[in-house]
Motif scaffolding. Structure first.
Motif, PDB file in Angstrom:
ATOM      1  N   ALA A 103       0.810  -1.226   0.000  1.00  0.00           N
ATOM      2  CA  ALA A 103       0.000   0.000   0.000  1.00  0.00           C
ATOM      3  C   ALA A 103       0.845   1.279   0.000  1.00  0.00           C
ATOM      4  O   ALA A 103       0.545   2.203  -0.774  1.00  0.00           O
ATOM      5  CB  ALA A 103      -0.992  -0.009   1.162  1.00  0.00           C
ATOM      6  N   PRO A 104       1.903   1.393   0.829  1.00  0.00           N
ATOM      7  CA  PRO A 104       2.702   2.622   0.778  1.00  0.00           C
ATOM      8  C   PRO A 104       3.359   2.850  -0.594  1.00  0.00           C
ATOM      9  O   PRO A 104       3.441   3.985  -1.066  1.00  0.00           O
ATOM     10  CB  PRO A 104       3.766   2.408   1.872  1.00  0.00           C
ATOM     11  N   THR A 105       3.796   1.775  -1.254  1.00  0.00           N
ATOM     12  CA  THR A 105       4.379   1.896  -2.596  1.00  0.00           C
ATOM     13  C   THR A 105       3.330   2.358  -3.597  1.00  0.00           C
ATOM     14  O   THR A 105       3.602   3.212  -4.453  1.00  0.00           O
ATOM     15  CB  THR A 105       4.973   0.539  -3.044  1.00  0.00           C
ATOM     16  N   ILE A 106       2.128   1.807  -3.484  1.00  0.00           N
ATOM     17  CA  ILE A 106       1.034   2.197  -4.384  1.00  0.00           C
ATOM     18  C   ILE A 106       0.688   3.670  -4.174  1.00  0.00           C
ATOM     19  O   ILE A 106       0.511   4.420  -5.139  1.00  0.00           O
ATOM     20  CB  ILE A 106      -0.213   1.318  -4.158  1.00  0.00           C
ATOM     21  N   ALA A 107       0.611   4.090  -2.907  1.00  0.00           N
ATOM     22  CA  ALA A 107       0.282   5.489  -2.609  1.00  0.00           C
ATOM     23  C   ALA A 107       1.311   6.431  -3.220  1.00  0.00           C
ATOM     24  O   ALA A 107       0.958   7.437  -3.844  1.00  0.00           O
ATOM     25  CB  ALA A 107       0.178   5.699  -1.097  1.00  0.00           C
ATOM     26  N   ALA A 108       2.605   6.107  -3.064  1.00  0.00           N
ATOM     27  CA  ALA A 108       3.669   6.953  -3.607  1.00  0.00           C
ATOM     28  C   ALA A 108       3.632   6.949  -5.134  1.00  0.00           C
ATOM     29  O   ALA A 108       3.787   7.996  -5.776  1.00  0.00           O
ATOM     30  CB  ALA A 108       5.029   6.479  -3.099  1.00  0.00           C
ATOM     31  N   ALA A 109       3.420   5.780  -5.724  1.00  0.00           N
ATOM     32  CA  ALA A 109       3.373   5.686  -7.184  1.00  0.00           C
ATOM     33  C   ALA A 109       2.204   6.487  -7.750  1.00  0.00           C
ATOM     34  O   ALA A 109       2.345   7.168  -8.769  1.00  0.00           O
ATOM     35  CB  ALA A 109       3.270   4.220  -7.616  1.00  0.00           C
ATOM     36  N   ALA A 110       1.069   6.420  -7.099  1.00  0.00           N
ATOM     37  CA  ALA A 110      -0.115   7.154  -7.573  1.00  0.00           C
ATOM     38  C   ALA A 110       0.121   8.662  -7.522  1.00  0.00           C
ATOM     39  O   ALA A 110      -0.313   9.393  -8.417  1.00  0.00           O
ATOM     40  CB  ALA A 110      -1.339   6.781  -6.756  1.00  0.00           C
ATOM     41  N   ARG A 111       0.819   9.132  -6.489  1.00  0.00           N
ATOM     42  CA  ARG A 111       1.078  10.570  -6.365  1.00  0.00           C
ATOM     43  C   ARG A 111       2.077  11.063  -7.410  1.00  0.00           C
ATOM     44  O   ARG A 111       2.048  12.221  -7.812  1.00  0.00           O
ATOM     45  CB  ARG A 111       1.563  10.908  -4.960  1.00  0.00           C
TER      46      ARG A 111
END
Length: 193
Positions: A103-111
């Motif tokens: 989830a933290p990787t997905i959040a950073a990638a989305a931003r």
């Protein structure tokens, strides 16, 4: 008063004289002159007014994107809104340890994804748990679908999580059912842009 009356007569007379100076009056030879309508100069490469207007073709809508669903916030979402632009759908479940880990990787990638739109597709749990997951992992920068009956998962052939669907701007959809690490995800995003 007489002075005012003579000024009025003078103004009215001048108006009548000026009105008679138009192109409607016969020329000295007794015929009415013809005028050529003014035309705007054309610029090379500029279409004429009577040329057909072409509109760009409508984006290709992949069959997988032909759905509507509710978000975890109760709003309507149309999969067709993703047509014509690069997008990533991330399939997750709130209780899934692999989803929690990435989830933290997905959040950073989305931003940092630029023009690639992210959509989370949560299933296999209740909406309050889905909302709590989005808050806990700071995933609120993109839309999350509450796929409580797994209908969207089925459209993409997803049977377990985490999984991804990569949608290109030309409408091609590729589903990835293996977990991706940060470098693999960034490489896939780069291929979409």
């Amino acid at each position: 008063m007489a002075r005012l009356r003579s000024v009025s007569v003078l103004v009215i007379g001048a108006g009548l004289v000026l009105a008679g100076c138009g192109d409607d009056q016969p020329a000295a030879g007794g015929s009415t002159p013809t005028s050529t309508p003014a035309t705007a100069p054309t610029t090379p490469g500029t279409p004429a007014d009577d040329a057909p207007v072409t509109t760009p073709p409508a984006p290709v809508v992949a069959e997988e994107l032909r759905f509507t669903a509710k978000t975890v916030d109760g709003k309507e979402f149309s999969g067709e809104s993703l047509a014509g632009k690069p997008a990533v759908l991330w399939f997750w479940a709130p209780w899934c340890p692999n989803c929690q880990a990435e989830a933290p990787t997905i959040a950073a990638a989305a931003r940092s994804a630029g023009d690639v739109e992210f959509v989370g597709v949560a299933a296999q749990d209740e909406v309050p748990a889905m909302r709590e997951f989005v808050q806990r992992y700071d995933l609120g920068s993109f839309t999350h679908i509450a796929d409580t009956d797994a209908a969207v998962w089925k459209r993409f052939g997803v049977t377990y999580q985490p999984a991804y669907a990569f949608v290109s701007s030309d409408g091609k959809v590729e589903t990835e059912t293996d977990q991706l690490d940060k470098d693999e995800l960034l490489a896939r995003l780069g291929a979409l842009s």
